[in-house]
Design an enzyme around this catalytic site. Sequence first.
Site, PDB file in Angstrom:
ATOM      1  N   GLY A 176       0.840  -1.209   0.000  1.00  0.00           N
ATOM      2  CA  GLY A 176       0.000   0.000   0.000  1.00  0.00           C
ATOM      3  C   GLY A 176       0.863   1.242   0.000  1.00  0.00           C
ATOM      4  O   GLY A 176       0.580   2.221   0.689  1.00  0.00           O
ATOM      5  N   ALA A 177       1.946   1.192  -0.817  1.00  0.00           N
ATOM      6  CA  ALA A 177       2.940   2.264  -0.778  1.00  0.00           C
ATOM      7  C   ALA A 177       2.691   3.342  -1.833  1.00  0.00           C
ATOM      8  O   ALA A 177       3.499   4.252  -1.976  1.00  0.00           O
ATOM      9  CB  ALA A 177       4.335   1.668  -0.963  1.00  0.00           C
ATOM     10  N   GLY A 188      -1.256   7.631   0.630  1.00  0.00           N
ATOM     11  CA  GLY A 188      -1.533   7.743   2.067  1.00  0.00           C
ATOM     12  C   GLY A 188      -0.361   7.445   2.985  1.00  0.00           C
ATOM     13  O   GLY A 188       0.783   7.847   2.746  1.00  0.00           O
ATOM     14  N   TYR A 197     -24.966  -6.113   5.695  1.00  0.00           N
ATOM     15  CA  TYR A 197     -23.786  -5.719   4.937  1.00  0.00           C
ATOM     16  C   TYR A 197     -23.942  -6.226   3.498  1.00  0.00           C
ATOM     17  O   TYR A 197     -23.219  -7.098   3.054  1.00  0.00           O
ATOM     18  CB  TYR A 197     -22.542  -6.301   5.613  1.00  0.00           C
TER      19      TYR A 197
END
Length: 312
Positions: A16-17, A20, A171
């Site tokens: 997730g680089a 954010g 959900y």
Amino acid sequence: MALNASMADKVCLITGATAGIGEQTALGLARCGARVVLVGRSRERCEITAESIRRETGNPAIEFFPADLSSQAEIRRLANEFVKNHDRLHVLINNAGAMFAHRQESVDGIEMTFALNHLAYFLLTDLLLDTIKASAPARIINVSSHAHEMVKRFDLEDPQARNRGRSIFGYGQSKLGSALFTLLAPTKHPAVIQYAQTKLANLLFTYELARRLKGTGVTVNAVHPGFVASRFMAGNGTLGWFMRRWAGLFGISTEEGAKTSIYLATSPEVEGVTGKHFAKCQAIPSSPASLDEEAARRLWQLSEELTRESQP
Ligand SMILES: NC(=O)c1ccc[n+]([C@@H]2O[C@H](COP(=O)([O-])OP(=O)(O)OC[C@H]3O[C@@H](n4cnc5c(N)ncnc54)[C@H](OP(=O)(O)O)[C@@H]3O)[C@@H](O)[C@H]2O)c1
């Protein structure tokens, strides 16, 4: 910027680089002189991020592997490619995570939040563990969240929220149900509850892994980054809009949100420290549910079953 010699021979992989907290963490590690391996979904975003980090830090040792971590085949491909190219991994940061306003399933038929936020951490760590152990002293960092406190126990009977998806207030796909929850009781929204379950899973996994890694020279800790104004929840309807506005008003910057991950990856102060939960660069208690060793063992077993390679 001068590179920190203490990280100069270290290899760090962060998921997730491309946005954010993860992007800022990668930038911080690159500033310390580490060889940084970025993982993100899109090759193009990986290329842009790697180039911008090289330019900003003067550190040329920035690599990337594109992989969609909600797919177990992609995680296996990523791990294979990584070990083909590297015989050392000193820091693994499991950071990529998301919340999905409506229940959806991954290509493996697993509820998406559970697949991405927990099973990807579990499987990637498992596949890289021999390389990490061979690199000891080494560190694993799992990005969790304060949101784990929103649930009183990990739901081992329904970890994929199958039975929580039946009515318009479940959900499922109901836009009306989702909008009503968002407006009237956002903390009770089924997507938020499922997200909290997976962030509790991050802690159960961290503590169980720390017990299993005793004596190996590999530490594992969890992080709450703070409430961060990132791209988190982008493209997630009313719930996403509401959460991003809220974070824009009250959240901290992504740079601030990355500080504890960078601290755990680089600081000599936490050498040998393992099985802890950190926020603001300090060990803090986590919920009673996260300390349930029986739940941690059962979650481990379930995770092994759900990530077992299917027979041809
Ligand atoms: N933001 C907060 O307030 C907050 C609070 C507590 C904990 N956290 C945790 O912090 C972590 C990072 O969140 P963030 O706020 O930085 O979120 P973000 O801005 O949305 O960034 C998420 C990163 O994960 C990547 N990603 C998303 N889905 C992926 C997938 N299927 N495969 C591979 N990569 C994927 C994204 O890639 P793309 O560029 O392709 O989208 C992006 O690089 C998460 O684990 C989250 O649970 C966040």
